[in-house]
Design an enzyme around this catalytic site. Structure first.
Site, mmCIF file in Angstrom:
data_model
loop_
_atom_site.group_PDB
_atom_site.id
_atom_site.type_symbol
_atom_site.label_atom_id
_atom_site.label_comp_id
_atom_site.label_asym_id
_atom_site.label_seq_id
_atom_site.Cartn_x
_atom_site.Cartn_y
_atom_site.Cartn_z
ATOM 1 N N LYS A 1 31.674 63.757 -96.549
ATOM 2 C CA LYS A 1 33.135 63.884 -96.732
ATOM 3 C C LYS A 1 33.443 64.517 -98.085
ATOM 4 O O LYS A 1 34.258 65.431 -98.197
ATOM 5 C CB LYS A 1 33.763 62.492 -96.602
ATOM 6 C CG LYS A 1 35.241 62.364 -96.917
ATOM 7 C CD LYS A 1 35.565 61.922 -98.333
ATOM 8 C CE LYS A 1 34.911 60.668 -98.798
ATOM 9 N NZ LYS A 1 35.311 60.177 -100.102
ATOM 10 N N LYS B 1 35.714 64.012 -110.179
ATOM 11 C CA LYS B 1 34.811 63.328 -109.243
ATOM 12 C C LYS B 1 34.120 64.341 -108.325
ATOM 13 O O LYS B 1 32.937 64.203 -108.000
ATOM 14 C CB LYS B 1 35.608 62.305 -108.428
ATOM 15 C CG LYS B 1 34.851 61.666 -107.281
ATOM 16 C CD LYS B 1 33.678 60.805 -107.717
ATOM 17 C CE LYS B 1 32.940 60.236 -106.506
ATOM 18 N NZ LYS B 1 31.757 59.462 -106.875
ATOM 19 N N SER C 1 37.583 58.554 -103.450
ATOM 20 C CA SER C 1 37.266 59.957 -103.749
ATOM 21 C C SER C 1 37.992 60.834 -102.742
ATOM 22 O O SER C 1 37.665 60.806 -101.550
ATOM 23 C CB SER C 1 35.758 60.200 -103.634
ATOM 24 O OG SER C 1 35.048 59.323 -104.467
#
Ligand code: NAD
Length: 295
Positions: A238, A170, A95
């Site tokens: 993150k 995503k 990702s």
């Protein structure tokens, strides 16, 4: 088709194991040699470097923590780009920011190497079952060539559009996962302090409008206080940083998501970054001075 697989952590190890069990000749590397050896034991080829993976594979999958790790694995001196054959397809299933996927693809063109950005959703349980959702961006002909690999690891596979659209999808997914986790934590702390049994709460509302895949996956962990990481708080944080950066570039304010990002950040500051992301309940429990279950 010889398949390279780099990044054999919570997600990558079960994903690679499906490819090996399906009979693909699979070349493996991770900084963690235990993970490599575990997959060697079921028939994978253990490599000692990213370079060795690159030299032996037609298609290379990366499943790494963040964009900086992908960039290193692709473009360092001993990385994939300068050591693989022209025509190689790299599938980055990590990702990362869509802007990073676009940059990687553009730099790889100089080596005649193609990138598909194909992050996943479903977490460790679906990686283990081979039922991940896979959202891919990049050239459709290359996507079709590697579709059989996706079908071994996932159940719902969608070609979203050009490079970067897999990564952007995503991030939209992570907006929903993160805010649902926060809402679940807030609701369970409220209900528990009101004297409601959380098993009964789930029974009563889990299949109504308030139910969600997040609730299905996480409420039992909260009840059992099982915070062994499936998805880590630091990994989710993150993603939230990537979402904030990408949304800033696009001019999209995200007031709810950015508030939730601060909650994840607080848990990291308190030393809980390695716990499962459902552990953000700790933040709500401390605010309410109430722990939802006693285990
Ligand atoms: P993880 O930290 O468990 O695994 C990452 C692996 O990459 C580790 O084994 C690490 O040793 C390896 N690695 C790091 N740098 C490397 C390098 N230079 N060379 C070789 N190996 C290297 O992370 P994870 O939970 O498996 O997540 C991987 C990716 O998948 C992340 O981008 C994450 O955001 C995404 N993701 C995770 C989940 C989840 O629930 N865990 C769900 C969907 C997507």
């Amino acid at each position: 088709m010889k398949v390279g697989f780099i990044g054999l952590g919570i997600m990558g190890k079960p994903m690679a194991s499906h490819l090996i069990k399906k009979g693909y000749e699979t070349y493996l590397f991770d900084l963690n040699t235990d993970a490599v050896n575990e997959l060697k034991a079921i028939g994978g080829h253990a490599c000692i470097s990213n370079k060795e993976v690159a030299e032996n594979s037609d298609v290379i999958i990366t499943m790494l923590p963040a964009g900086k790790h992908v960039s290193f694995v692709l473009f360092s001196e001993t990385g994939i780009a300068s050591n693989c054959r022209p025509g190689t397809v790299i599938i980055d299933m990590s990702s990362v920011k869509p802007e990073e996927s676009i940059e990687f693809a553009s730099k790889l063109k100089a080596y005649d190497v193609h990138l598909i950005d194909a992050p996943v959703s479903g977490g460790e349980p679906m990686a283990v079952e081979g039922t991940l959702s896979i959202m891919a961006g990049g050239d459709e002909a290359h996507f079709n060539t590697i579709l059989p690999l996706f079908e071994v690891m996932g159940e719902r596979i969608v070609h979203m559009g050009p490079t970067g659209t897999g990564s952007a999808t995503k991030l939209a997914n992570q907006i929903l996962v993160s805010t649902h986790l926060a809402a679940l934590a807030e609701a369970t702390v409220y209900a528990s302090k009101a004297g409601i049994d959380l098993n009964k709460l789930y029974e009563a509302i889990g299949t109504g409008l308030a139910g969600s895949a997040v609730m299905d996956a996480k409420i039992q962990r909260i009840i059992d206080r099982d915070f062994e990481p499936g998805g880590k708080i630091e990994t989710n944080f993150k993603d939230l940083g990537n979402i904030q950066a990408s949304a800033n570039t696009l001019g999209v304010p995200l007031p709810v998501t950015n508030l939730v990002k601060e909650i994840f950040g607080s848990e990291i500051a308190n030393g809980n970054g390695g716990k499962d992301h459902s552990y953000i309940i700790d933040f709500f429990e401390k605010m309410a001075n109430h722990q939802v279950s006693g285990k």
